[in-house]
Design a protein around this motif. Structure first.
Motif, PDB file in Angstrom:
ATOM      1  N   ALA A  52      66.783 -15.724 -21.999  1.00 20.58           N
ATOM      2  CA  ALA A  52      67.163 -17.376 -22.313  1.00 20.58           C
ATOM      3  C   ALA A  52      68.331 -17.491 -22.896  1.00 20.58           C
ATOM      4  N   LEU A  53      69.129 -18.428 -22.728  1.00 21.52           N
ATOM      5  CA  LEU A  53      70.674 -18.950 -22.615  1.00 21.52           C
ATOM      6  C   LEU A  53      70.874 -18.445 -24.540  1.00 21.52           C
ATOM      7  N   SER A  54      69.806 -19.105 -24.870  1.00 20.44           N
ATOM      8  CA  SER A  54      70.261 -18.703 -26.407  1.00 20.44           C
ATOM      9  C   SER A  54      70.209 -17.590 -27.207  1.00 20.44           C
ATOM     10  N   LYS A  55      69.793 -16.279 -26.185  1.00 26.72           N
ATOM     11  CA  LYS A  55      69.853 -15.345 -27.434  1.00 26.72           C
ATOM     12  C   LYS A  55      70.798 -14.608 -27.289  1.00 26.72           C
ATOM     13  N   PRO A  56      71.667 -14.241 -27.847  1.00 27.64           N
ATOM     14  CA  PRO A  56      73.083 -13.598 -28.131  1.00 27.64           C
ATOM     15  C   PRO A  56      73.220 -11.986 -27.550  1.00 27.64           C
ATOM     16  N   GLN A  57      71.865 -11.415 -27.661  1.00 31.28           N
ATOM     17  CA  GLN A  57      71.726 -10.739 -27.681  1.00 31.28           C
ATOM     18  C   GLN A  57      72.104 -10.666 -25.971  1.00 31.28           C
ATOM     19  N   ASP A  58      70.925 -11.800 -25.299  1.00 27.82           N
ATOM     20  CA  ASP A  58      71.118 -11.074 -23.752  1.00 27.82           C
ATOM     21  C   ASP A  58      71.792 -11.492 -23.249  1.00 27.82           C
ATOM     22  N   THR A  59      73.203 -12.857 -23.441  1.00 26.35           N
ATOM     23  CA  THR A  59      73.882 -12.374 -22.692  1.00 26.35           C
ATOM     24  C   THR A  59      74.520 -11.763 -22.683  1.00 26.35           C
ATOM     25  N   LEU A  60      74.567 -10.832 -24.054  1.00 27.72           N
ATOM     26  CA  LEU A  60      75.615  -9.471 -24.816  1.00 27.72           C
ATOM     27  C   LEU A  60      75.151  -8.590 -23.276  1.00 27.72           C
ATOM     28  N   LYS A  61      74.078  -8.196 -23.059  1.00 26.24           N
ATOM     29  CA  LYS A  61      73.662  -7.135 -22.412  1.00 26.24           C
ATOM     30  C   LYS A  61      74.345  -7.595 -20.873  1.00 26.24           C
ATOM     31  N   VAL A  62      74.596  -8.702 -20.131  1.00 24.77           N
ATOM     32  CA  VAL A  62      74.904  -8.461 -18.707  1.00 24.77           C
ATOM     33  C   VAL A  62      76.488  -7.979 -19.051  1.00 24.77           C
ATOM     34  N   THR A  63      77.137  -8.069 -20.085  1.00 27.82           N
ATOM     35  CA  THR A  63      78.487  -7.409 -19.964  1.00 27.82           C
ATOM     36  C   THR A  63      78.209  -5.946 -20.394  1.00 27.82           C
ATOM     37  N   VAL A  64      77.248  -5.120 -20.697  1.00 30.05           N
ATOM     38  CA  VAL A  64      77.370  -4.231 -21.245  1.00 30.05           C
ATOM     39  C   VAL A  64      76.563  -3.205 -19.883  1.00 30.05           C
ATOM     40  N   ASP A  65      75.611  -3.731 -19.709  1.00 29.58           N
ATOM     41  CA  ASP A  65      74.413  -2.890 -18.850  1.00 29.58           C
ATOM     42  C   ASP A  65      74.073  -2.507 -17.607  1.00 29.58           C
ATOM     43  N   LEU A  66      74.550  -4.491 -16.966  1.00 29.67           N
ATOM     44  CA  LEU A  66      74.784  -5.247 -15.585  1.00 29.67           C
ATOM     45  C   LEU A  66      75.587  -3.893 -14.640  1.00 29.67           C
ATOM     46  N   VAL A  67      74.221  -3.431 -14.432  1.00 31.18           N
ATOM     47  CA  VAL A  67      75.653  -2.446 -12.742  1.00 31.18           C
ATOM     48  C   VAL A  67      75.797  -2.996 -11.308  1.00 31.18           C
ATOM     49  N   ASN A  68      77.337  -2.968 -10.935  1.00 27.57           N
ATOM     50  CA  ASN A  68      77.793  -4.365  -9.776  1.00 27.57           C
ATOM     51  C   ASN A  68      77.993  -3.612  -9.093  1.00 27.57           C
ATOM     52  N   VAL A  69      77.671  -4.001  -8.116  1.00 27.65           N
ATOM     53  CA  VAL A  69      77.824  -3.159  -6.759  1.00 27.65           C
ATOM     54  C   VAL A  69      78.508  -4.080  -5.662  1.00 27.65           C
ATOM     55  N   GLN A  70      79.744  -3.909  -5.013  1.00 23.51           N
ATOM     56  CA  GLN A  70      80.170  -4.102  -4.044  1.00 23.51           C
ATOM     57  C   GLN A  70      80.217  -3.996  -3.377  1.00 23.51           C
ATOM     58  N   PHE A  71      79.711  -4.346  -1.342  1.00 23.13           N
ATOM     59  CA  PHE A  71      79.737  -3.336  -0.669  1.00 23.13           C
ATOM     60  C   PHE A  71      79.285  -4.723   0.578  1.00 23.13           C
ATOM     61  N   SER A  72      79.668  -3.950   1.331  1.00 17.56           N
ATOM     62  CA  SER A  72      79.691  -4.558   3.003  1.00 17.56           C
ATOM     63  C   SER A  72      78.883  -4.435   3.957  1.00 17.56           C
ATOM     64  N   VAL A  73      78.124  -5.371   4.913  1.00 21.16           N
ATOM     65  CA  VAL A  73      77.146  -4.573   6.161  1.00 21.16           C
ATOM     66  C   VAL A  73      77.932  -4.879   7.512  1.00 21.16           C
ATOM     67  N   THR A  74      77.608  -4.430   8.143  1.00 23.53           N
ATOM     68  CA  THR A  74      78.011  -4.022   9.680  1.00 23.53           C
ATOM     69  C   THR A  74      76.749  -3.891  11.312  1.00 23.53           C
ATOM     70  N   ASP A  75      77.056  -4.991  11.963  1.00 27.66           N
ATOM     71  CA  ASP A  75      75.661  -4.095  13.308  1.00 27.66           C
ATOM     72  C   ASP A  75      76.208  -2.727  13.507  1.00 27.66           C
ATOM     73  N   ARG A  76      75.200  -2.640  15.052  1.00 26.14           N
ATOM     74  CA  ARG A  76      76.000  -1.602  15.040  1.00 26.14           C
ATOM     75  C   ARG A  76      77.233  -0.487  16.209  1.00 26.14           C
ATOM     76  N   GLN A  77      77.400  -2.878  16.288  1.00 23.45           N
ATOM     77  CA  GLN A  77      78.910  -2.600  17.089  1.00 23.45           C
ATOM     78  C   GLN A  77      79.876  -2.724  15.963  1.00 23.45           C
ATOM     79  N   GLY A  78      80.046  -2.436  15.131  1.00 20.28           N
ATOM     80  CA  GLY A  78      81.078  -2.669  13.357  1.00 20.28           C
ATOM     81  C   GLY A  78      81.177  -3.788  13.159  1.00 20.28           C
ATOM     82  N   ARG A  79      80.624  -5.174  13.658  1.00 13.44           N
ATOM     83  CA  ARG A  79      80.879  -5.841  13.539  1.00 13.44           C
ATOM     84  C   ARG A  79      80.426  -6.808  11.839  1.00 13.44           C
ATOM     85  N   PHE A  80      81.298  -7.124  11.098  1.00 10.57           N
ATOM     86  CA  PHE A  80      80.431  -8.040   9.974  1.00 10.57           C
ATOM     87  C   PHE A  80      79.294  -8.392  10.026  1.00 10.57           C
ATOM     88  N   VAL A  81      78.521  -8.546   8.738  1.00 10.36           N
ATOM     89  CA  VAL A  81      77.584  -9.257   9.278  1.00 10.36           C
ATOM     90  C   VAL A  81      77.914 -10.519   7.787  1.00 10.36           C
TER      91      VAL A  81
END
Length: 322
Positions: free
Chosen positions: A34-63
């Motif tokens: 619920a966007l109306s709850k301040p505690q929910d929006t705060l939690k996004v900045t504190v506890d959300l685990v963000n992961v950047q990643f890349s994906v390739t096929d067997r030939q090393g080409r990005f997918v």
């Protein structure tokens, strides 16, 4: 220990503003919040685990063109629910360029600076930011966050050869003082021969700072075969005075790559490869089912459901501490 500042100001976007942009994206893609709850929006900045990643096929080409349904993520072997997902063009990029200015890099220094400037020109887009740090015995912030290419190129051009190599200090300070408060996609381009001689920080401390900043490290070894002073130390791949293992440690732990400058691998070719990977990245976020705020290291594993696809991401993160 502090990062020496010697830079010109540019169009720096405040970290909070950058964070709110990613926060808005996360909120829009969350389900059951619920966007109306301040505690929910705060939690996004504190506890959300963000992961950047890349994906390739067997030939090393990005997918390209994959969605959240194409992946699964585990933390310490326990399946997690993906709560947000983005392709590279949906999130801004914050880039830290760390350049070794010790005497051992003198033979390739001019080419290094020229191609680094060209790389920034090719990769930075609207809303992206970059900074330039030079390091020898000390670590100097020559240009703080800016989207102004002229200022960034000037900072690179003004780099000068010094004495000593404080690679651990450079990574530690870039992660802790600069990247830690930024949101979105974050990357460090680390150009060095890899051998630390003057840092006050230990390798493990630098790695922890890199992990906590959520930055992906792309390391470029500019050590020359045989080096300036003979064959180099045993066990370091034959690079004079350099340590490819140190650079690989930084990149493998954070989900990046290590490149070596050589006869068939020029700075220009390497920067092209890094640019291609940055343009092909994905990002996902999840709320850990482990709610303990103990500050401990947790392992992350992202896999593709499609057989033959290879995912490269950081190996873990440090949980928040109460």
């Amino acid at each position: 220990m502090f990062l020496t500042r010697h830079y010109k100001t540019g169009g720096h976007r405040p970290p909070l503003q950058h964070m709110l942009a990613t926060l808005a994206l996360a909120i829009m893609t969350l389900t059951g919040f619920a966007l109306s709850k301040p505690q929910d929006t705060l939690k996004v900045t504190v506890d959300l685990v963000n992961v950047q990643f890349s994906v390739t096929d067997r030939q090393g080409r990005f997918v390209p063109g994959l969605t959240a349904q194409d992946f699964k993520v585990e933390e310490d072997g326990r399946r997690q629910e993906i709560r947000n997902f983005a392709r590279e063009n949906e999130l801004p990029l914050t880039l830290a360029l760390l350049i070794d200015t010790s005497p051992s890099v003198r033979p390739v220094f001019d080419e290094e600076k020229l191609t680094a400037a060209s790389f920034l020109e090719s990769i930075l887009r609207e809303k992206d930011l970059a900074l330039v740090i030079g390091f020898d015995q000390s670590v100097t912030l020559l240009q703080d966050y800016t989207e102004n290419l002229k200022l960034l190129k000037r900072a690179i051009d003004e780099l000068e050869i010094g004495g000593g190599t404080s690679i651990y200090d450079a990574v530690y300070l870039a992660g802790k003082e600069k990247l830690n408060d930024e949101a979105g996609r974050k990357a460090i381009i680390l150009i060095s021969d890899g051998e630390d001689t003057t840092s006050k920080t230990k390798l493990t401390e630098a790695l922890v700072a890199a992990h906590k900043s959520n930055a992906v490290i792309y390391a470029i070894s500019n050590a020359l075969p045989g080096g300036l002073f003979g064959r180099g130390r045993p066990g370091l791949g034959g690079f004079g005075g350099g340590s490819i293992r140190t650079l690989r440690k930084f990149s493998e732990e954070t989900g990046g790559s290590t490149f070596v400058v050589g006869d068939e691998n020029s700075f220009a070719k390497i920067f092209d490869q890094i640019a291609q990977e940055l343009r092909s990245q994905y990002s996902l976020g999840y709320f850990s089912l482990n709610t303990a705020r103990d500050g401990k290291y947790r392992q992350i594993k992202v896999t593709a459901r499609q057989p033959g696809y290879i995912v490269k991401s950081r190996k873990g993160y440090y949980a928040p501490r109460s």
